[in-house]
Structure formats: C-alpha cells, structure tokens
Design an enzyme around this catalytic site. Structure first.
Site, PDB file in Angstrom:
ATOM      1  N   ASP A  13       0.831  -1.208   0.000  1.00 61.49           N
ATOM      2  CA  ASP A  13       0.000   0.000   0.000  1.00 61.49           C
ATOM      3  C   ASP A  13       0.868   1.262   0.000  1.00 61.49           C
ATOM      4  OD1 ASP A  13      -2.411   1.339  -0.027  1.00 61.49           O
ATOM      5  OD2 ASP A  13      -2.647   1.314   2.152  1.00 61.49           O
ATOM      6  N   ASN A  61     -10.574  -2.566  -6.125  1.00 60.34           N
ATOM      7  CA  ASN A  61      -9.797  -1.521  -6.812  1.00 60.34           C
ATOM      8  C   ASN A  61     -10.388  -1.110  -8.169  1.00 60.34           C
ATOM      9  OD1 ASN A  61      -6.622  -2.726  -5.481  1.00 60.34           O
ATOM     10  ND2 ASN A  61      -7.841  -0.988  -4.795  1.00 60.34           N
ATOM     11  N   SER A 188      -8.078  -5.074   4.534  1.00 57.44           N
ATOM     12  CA  SER A 188      -8.624  -4.755   3.207  1.00 57.44           C
ATOM     13  C   SER A 188      -8.916  -6.001   2.350  1.00 57.44           C
ATOM     14  CB  SER A 188      -7.699  -3.783   2.464  1.00 57.44           C
ATOM     15  OG  SER A 188      -7.558  -2.577   3.178  1.00 57.44           O
TER      16      SER A 188
HETATM   17  C1  IPE Z   1      -5.268  -2.808  -0.608  1.00 51.30           C
HETATM   18  O1  IPE Z   1      -4.984  -1.453  -0.658  1.00 51.30           O
HETATM   19  C2  IPE Z   1      -5.169  -3.415  -1.980  1.00 51.30           C
HETATM   20  C3  IPE Z   1      -3.828  -3.510  -2.552  1.00 51.30           C
HETATM   21  C4  IPE Z   1      -2.718  -3.149  -1.975  1.00 51.30           C
HETATM   22  C5  IPE Z   1      -3.781  -4.080  -3.873  1.00 51.30           C
HETATM   23  P1  IPE Z   1      -6.123  -0.354  -0.840  1.00 51.30           P
HETATM   24  O2  IPE Z   1      -5.425   0.951  -0.911  1.00 51.30           O
HETATM   25  O3  IPE Z   1      -7.006  -0.704  -1.977  1.00 51.30           O
HETATM   26  O4  IPE Z   1      -6.956  -0.519   0.511  1.00 51.30           O
HETATM   27  P2  IPE Z   1      -7.831   0.537   1.316  1.00 51.30           P
HETATM   28  O5  IPE Z   1      -8.765   1.167   0.332  1.00 51.30           O
HETATM   29  O6  IPE Z   1      -6.900   1.526   1.909  1.00 51.30           O
HETATM   30  O7  IPE Z   1      -8.525  -0.284   2.360  1.00 51.30           O
HETATM   31  C1  IPE Z   2      -1.313   0.400  -3.431  1.00 56.81           C
HETATM   32  O1  IPE Z   2      -1.156   1.766  -3.418  1.00 56.81           O
HETATM   33  C2  IPE Z   2      -1.447  -0.157  -4.821  1.00 56.81           C
HETATM   34  C3  IPE Z   2      -2.805  -0.601  -5.167  1.00 56.81           C
HETATM   35  C4  IPE Z   2      -3.827  -0.631  -4.360  1.00 56.81           C
HETATM   36  C5  IPE Z   2      -3.008  -1.026  -6.538  1.00 56.81           C
HETATM   37  P1  IPE Z   2      -2.391   2.759  -3.430  1.00 56.81           P
HETATM   38  O2  IPE Z   2      -2.707   3.085  -4.853  1.00 56.81           O
HETATM   39  O3  IPE Z   2      -3.518   2.213  -2.651  1.00 56.81           O
HETATM   40  O4  IPE Z   2      -1.772   4.017  -2.721  1.00 56.81           O
HETATM   41  P2  IPE Z   2      -2.469   4.955  -1.647  1.00 56.81           P
HETATM   42  O5  IPE Z   2      -3.000   4.069  -0.563  1.00 56.81           O
HETATM   43  O6  IPE Z   2      -3.562   5.693  -2.361  1.00 56.81           O
HETATM   44  O7  IPE Z   2      -1.380   5.854  -1.172  1.00 56.81           O
HETATM   45 MG    MG Z   3      -4.079   2.352  -0.695  1.00 53.84          MG
END
Ligand code: IPE
Ligand code: IPE
Ligand code: MG
Length: 233
Positions: A13, A61, A188
């Site tokens: 994340d 996502n 998550s």
């Molecule tokens: C979890 O991260 C999914 C991945 C790292 C692929 P998210 O950024 O989607 O999770 P939330 O929305 O903070 O719970």
């Molecule tokens: C994790 O990084 C990657 C995926 C969920 C694909 P994020 O895109 O969730 O990054 P933040 O949480 O918005 O910083």
């Molecule tokens: Mg994230």
C-alpha cells in the site's frame, strides 16, 4: 528456537501517497512500486522464503478512476518485460490468485505466459493476488464445494483441512506473516481465511520506500515472535 518462515504476504500500500509527496501522478507511484516488487522478490528468494504473495489489485480496486485502473492493468506487461528474464535466472516461479476473466486480454495473456514460462522453476513462488478478494475467494470455494457434493463427487463431511483444498492458496504452505506498508492498520479483504494465525506487521513506509533492509528487519521481528496458535508454551 526462532520461527521458521515459509509463506509471507504483503499488502503493497501507499503508491499513491508516495507519488503525491513528489508531485507526481499516482501512476508514477505504481511504476515505482512495480520496481520494488523486483527488489523485494529477489530479497525474499535470497532469504529462503518459499512463497511471497503480493496484493497487487483487489476486487475493490475497480472502483478507482479509469485511467488509474487502465495503468494498473498495463503494469504486468511493464513488469514482466523488464524483469521476467532475471526472475527466470533466479529460478523463481510466478503464480497468481484471483480471477483473470475481468482483465483485458493483453493483461491476461502476459500473466498466463509468465506463469507458463516459469512453471518448472523450483525456487521461490512469487504469487500475485490480482483481482483478488478474500470474501470472494471463500464464496467461490463454498460454491465449488456445494457443486461437488451435489454431483456426488464427495460426501458432505467438510472440515477445515478439506475446505482449504478449495481455496486459491491450496498448493501453498500456510501463511506465516502478513505485512502492510504505508501505515494503514487494516486487512482490506486480503487472505481472510489464511490470516487466522499469521503474524501481522504494519510499517509506516510507503511501498516504494519499503527497502530490502526494512524487509529483513521485519523478518527478524517475525522470527522472535512467540507463536502459540491458541496453546500454552
Ligand atoms: C489494498 O490497498 C489493496 C492492494 C494493496 C492491492 P487499498 O489501498 O485498496 O486498501 P484501502 O482502500 O486503503 O482499504
Ligand atoms: C497500493 O497503493 C497499490 C494498489 C492498491 C493497486 P495505493 O494506490 O492504494 O496508494 P495509496 O494508498 O492511495 O497511497
Ligand atoms: Mg491504498
């Protein structure tokens, strides 16, 4: 005696926040993140970890803006064209959990090819969770089990061990450690069944800043943890 480590999962994340800090688009964070996948995979392989499961794209996502989803769907191609040769040389095998059917054809093809090309490798398994959700995994397993009972393939005598054969992780050792980067303290929808007795570590660094050194420290911490599995030592 220190804990043995076989299966590690990481919620990668913080790519978006990492990019924002540098006044770059979120996609730049994802690019940097994919480069870090290579670094952490190589480090995990060197540490003798058997399976590294990386959360790359959740079933939730898809809610993101189209341009970000489109970019994330292109990342496997960017990643494997840069690193597949090296992963192959390191004897790493690529696997995937999640459902490929919602991916653009080019993305599914690239993933299928990487899985196929590396299928006889005997080193670490680098397992990508793509279009993966823990609830969906359990739901699909339950449906599949019900069908097998209905078709007379098996008796209706389910126990935990038998149920695990229906999960997407059935061929992997049980989960030892789950790491989440970027400071968020939640799961998550990742590996909900498997996390039952895994150790959890949450680190503040965003995924692109999660270096092999920090990773190694995390593994050291895991090895010192007192795992009791509900028993008494
Ligand atoms: C979890 O991260 C999914 C991945 C790292 C692929 P998210 O950024 O989607 O999770 P939330 O929305 O903070 O719970
Ligand atoms: C994790 O990084 C990657 C995926 C969920 C694909 P994020 O895109 O969730 O990054 P933040 O949480 O918005 O910083
Ligand atoms: Mg994230």
């Amino acid at each position: 005696m220190e804990n043995q480590i076989r299966h590690v999962a990481i919620i990668m994340d913080g790519n978006g926040r990492w990019a924002k800090k540098q006044n770059k688009p979120r996609t730049a964070g994802h690019y940097q993140g994919s480069e870090n996948v290579r670094n952490i995979a190589i480090a995990a392989n060197e540490m003798g970890i058997e399976v590294l499961t990386l959360y790359a794209f959740s079933t939730e996502n898809w809610k993101r803006e189209k341009n970000e989803v489109d970019y994330l769907m292109k990342l496997p191609s960017v990643f494997f064209s840069r690193f597949l040769k090296e992963l192959m040389e390191k004897n790493i095998r690529i696997c995937m959990i999640g459902e490929m059917d919602r991916f653009p054809k080019a993305t599914a093809d690239i993933l299928t090819e990487a899985i196929e090309q590396t299928k006889d490798n005997t080193g670490m398994i680098l397992n990508f969770a793509m279009n993966y959700g823990g609830r969906r995994e359990i739901l699909l397993a339950a449906k599949h089990y019900a069908e097998d009972v209905k078709n007379g393939k098996i008796n209706n005598d389910l126990d935990e061990e038998k149920f695990e054969h229906y999960l997407m992780t059935s061929e992997f050792p049980s989960l030892d450690l789950m790491i989440r980067t970027s400071g968020e303290i939640r799961i998550s929808n990742f590996l909900l069944w498997q996390v039952a007795y895994a150790e959890l570590v949450f680190v503040d660094e965003a995924w692109p800043d999660f270096t092999p050194e920090i990773f190694k420290k995390t593994i050291e911490e895991f090895k010192r943890r007192d795992r009791r599995f509900g028993g008494v030592k």
